[in-house]
Scaffold this motif. Structure first.
Motif, short mmCIF file in Angstrom:
data_model
loop_
_atom_site.label_atom_id
_atom_site.label_comp_id
_atom_site.label_asym_id
_atom_site.label_seq_id
_atom_site.Cartn_x
_atom_site.Cartn_y
_atom_site.Cartn_z
N PRO A 1 16.55 -40.61 126.59
CA PRO A 1 17.14 -39.50 125.99
C PRO A 1 18.34 -38.99 126.53
CG PRO A 1 14.69 -39.64 126.21
CD PRO A 1 15.20 -40.82 126.81
N GLN B 1 13.46 -40.20 114.48
CA GLN B 1 13.13 -40.13 113.21
C GLN B 1 12.73 -41.65 112.32
OE1 GLN B 1 16.04 -38.15 110.90
NE2 GLN B 1 14.95 -38.42 109.20
N ASN C 1 21.98 -40.59 117.80
CA ASN C 1 21.33 -39.86 118.74
C ASN C 1 19.83 -40.02 119.12
OD1 ASN C 1 20.11 -38.07 116.87
ND2 ASN C 1 22.19 -36.80 116.99
N ASN C 2 19.12 -39.42 120.08
CA ASN C 2 17.95 -39.54 120.01
C ASN C 2 16.90 -39.07 119.03
OD1 ASN C 2 18.19 -41.10 122.80
ND2 ASN C 2 18.36 -39.13 123.81
N GLU C 3 17.37 -38.07 118.74
CA GLU C 3 16.53 -37.14 117.48
C GLU C 3 16.71 -38.25 116.42
OE1 GLU C 3 16.54 -33.09 114.82
OE2 GLU C 3 17.92 -33.63 116.54
#
Length: 587
Positions: A119, A132, A126-128
């Motif tokens: 993260p 997802q 990105n991590n998000e």
């Protein structure tokens, strides 16, 4: 000497062989995938083949191609994913790290792998976003098209973290390069197809336009052909010669009359020069009239020719110039009328008039003598009424005598029996003599004669020219109102001598300016009774002038007056010397 243990040497060699095998395997795999990618030039098919083959090759859970937009957004345009994982095809990816700086900033060595996700790691997706899509390991390679970032080739491992090998990273980058080449070719093909389609549309439009023009021209040609056929039917039915001759004096159209006269077909006549068709002798006689027509002037003349049987025909020929919008003479139309019958009638009429005039002259002389004797009163005094009747008889007898004399004079001129004695003479002397001869008549009618004698030498028969001037002055006096003026002038103009007789009379209508020079022609039929004319004076004048090689014509404005002009040649010279006197026949 450095000695290397044998076991270590074998290990190095095995490692080298393994590396070589990996390189060969990578090259073979790259070649196979590249071949499959290059087998199509359709963009969608190229991308689908790429993700499918890479997914198989890397045994990844998901392989996708993301196309980058100018606004920084990306769209997943193709995807190969195993059934257990979410499908993200068609989704838009919003990530501030997407952009042209990605290549330079994220992969300075162009071989940097993304390992197990951390993260805290700063990377394009990105991590998000990765969470997802259930991504545990991520490998990204840029796709460049013409040195511009087009998008990314991305491999995902979703079930567990994965350590990407150097072989896999290099292979993905090489495949991304091949995709860029294939995309460039596909775009080129697409652009080429668009250009071809555009050019095809232009050619189609041009072809349709040409087809329409061809159709229009064919219709115009058909209409022209029908028009020519109708024209030919009409011209062939006319008892006249009708033809069109181009600027090179070659026949381009002729009617049936030509074929009957020459005994040649229309095809044989087409393209022949006038000289070839009519012969050198006839051509020399008509050449000057042809040149007049080709200069842009209409010309009419008469000629006598022999037909194939040796019979003489009198022909009246008219050449009408064909002038285009630029004023250039393209050729001329020719209309030839056989006037042999009219000439025969005219000869018969002339013979009759001549005989009748001769037969009338003797009794007229006796009648005039007897009337003159009665007028003297030697045979007794007449009553006032008888005296008026005698004056009427004398006037009509004189008029009839003048008519007979004019007829005989004109007949002699036309038959060539009058001999003109041409010599050097002075125009000023002729003008003065004519004015003196008509002074009494002008004074009686209260008309002023204004003359401007100019000493100009000319070559002519002075008596004939004096007769012409007197006739013109007599006509002017007859048709001029009391108190008006008549001008008689002379001047030189272009190697010619120009005489003018101008009056202030009633004028002559435009449609009569040509016919008044014919025999027995007058503006008003009642003029012969009211003015005492015979209708032959102007015909005699024209004959005299033409026998001298000159021209006679009139200009007039009704209600304002008329001007009669005629030209004569200046002093004639032969061999550099003037001839004082020479006798010419009018024939």
């Amino acid at each position: 000497v450095l000695l290397i243990p044998e076991g270590r040497d074998i290990t190095v060699r095995k490692l080298a062989e393994q590396e070589l095998q990996r390189q060969n395997q990578r090259s073979q795999l790259l070649s196979e995938v590249t071949l499959k990618i290059r087998q199509s030039l359709q963009l969608e098919e190229i991308l689908q083949t790429t993700v499918t083959e890479v997914q198989k090759l890397l045994q990844a859970d998901r392989v996708l191609i993301c196309q980058l937009h100018p606004d920084g957004f990306g769209t997943v345009v193709q995807e190969a994913v195993l059934p257990n994982w979410p499908v993200i095809l068609g989704q838009n990816i919003i990530d501030p790290y997407l952009g042209t700086d990605y290549v330079n900033n994220s992969y300075p060595d162009e071989n940097c792998p993304l390992l197990n996700l951390n993260p805290a790691t700063n990377h394009p997706f990105n991590n998000e976003l990765l969470a997802q899509f259930v991504v545990k390991a991520n490998l990204v390679a840029p796709i460049l098209v013409k040195q511009q970032l087009w998008g990314f080739l991305i491999a995902h491992q979703c079930d567990n973290p994965r350590q990407w090998t150097t072989f896999e990273i290099e292979l993905l980058h090489q495949l991304a390069d091949q995709i860029g080449i294939a995309l460039s070719q596909a775009q080129l093909l697409e652009n080429l197809e668009e250009m071809v389609a555009e050019r095809t549309a232009e050619l189609t439009a041009t072809n349709q336009q040409l087809q329409q023009e061809i159709s229009d021209r064919q219709q115009a040609e058909e209409a022209l052909r029908q028009s020519e056929e109708q024209l030919r039917l009409i011209t062939d039915a006319l008892p006249v010669f009708i033809s069109y001759i181009d600027a090179q004096q070659c026949y381009r159209f002729n009617n049936q009359a030509y074929e009957d006269w020459f005994g040649r077909t229309r095809t044989e006549i087409y393209g022949l020069h006038i000289r070839e068709l009519w012969g050198e002798t006839v051509y020399q006689r008509i050449q000057r009239y042809i040149e007049v027509a080709l200069s842009g002037e209409r010309v009419t003349y008469e000629n006598d020719l022999l037909d194939r049987e040796g019979n003489t025909h009198y022909l009246s020929t008219t050449h009408i110039p064909d002038v285009n919008e630029q004023g250039e003479v393209k050729g001329f139309f020719t209309v030839i009328i056989d006037i042999s019958d009219r000439k025969a009638v005219e000869r018969m009429k002339d013979e009759f008039v001549s005989v009748a005039s001769h037969e009338l002259r003797t009794p007229l002389t006796s009648i005039r003598g007897s009337l003159g004797l009665l007028a003297t009163g030697k045979l007794g005094t007449l009553t006032e009424k008888g005296q008026r009747m005698l004056e009427i008889a004398v006037n009509n007898t004189d008029r009839l005598s003048r008519l007979v004399n004019d007829i005989l004079d004109l007949q002699r001129m036309e038959s060539g029996k009058v001999r003109m004695v041409k010599q050097d003479c002075n125009a000023a002397d002729l003008i003065v003599q004519a004015a003196e001869a008509m002074h009494a008549m002008a004074e009686k009618e209260r008309i002023t004669l204004s003359i401007a004698p100019v000493s100009i030498l000319l070559w002519a028969d002075p008596d004939s020219i004096l007769q012409t001037l007197i006739n013109l002055l007599s006509n002017a006096i007859k048709f001029s109102p009391p108190g008006s003026t008549i001008w008689l002038t002379v001047e030189t103009q272009n190697q010619e001598v120009l005489f003018q007789v101008k009056d202030q009379g009633r004028g002559i209508p435009a449609n009569k300016l040509q016919s008044i020079f014919e025999r027995f022609q007058q503006v008003d039929a009642s003029d012969s009774r009211k003015k005492g004319g015979t209708g032959l004076g102007l015909a005699i004048c024209r004959n005299i002038v033409e026998q001298h090689g000159g021209r006679l014509w009139a200009e007039s404005v009704v209600g304002e007056g008329s001007t009669f002009y005629f030209t004569l040649p200046a002093v004639r010279k032969e061999g550099g010397h003037n001839h004082d006197k020479q006798v010419y026949s009018t024939h």
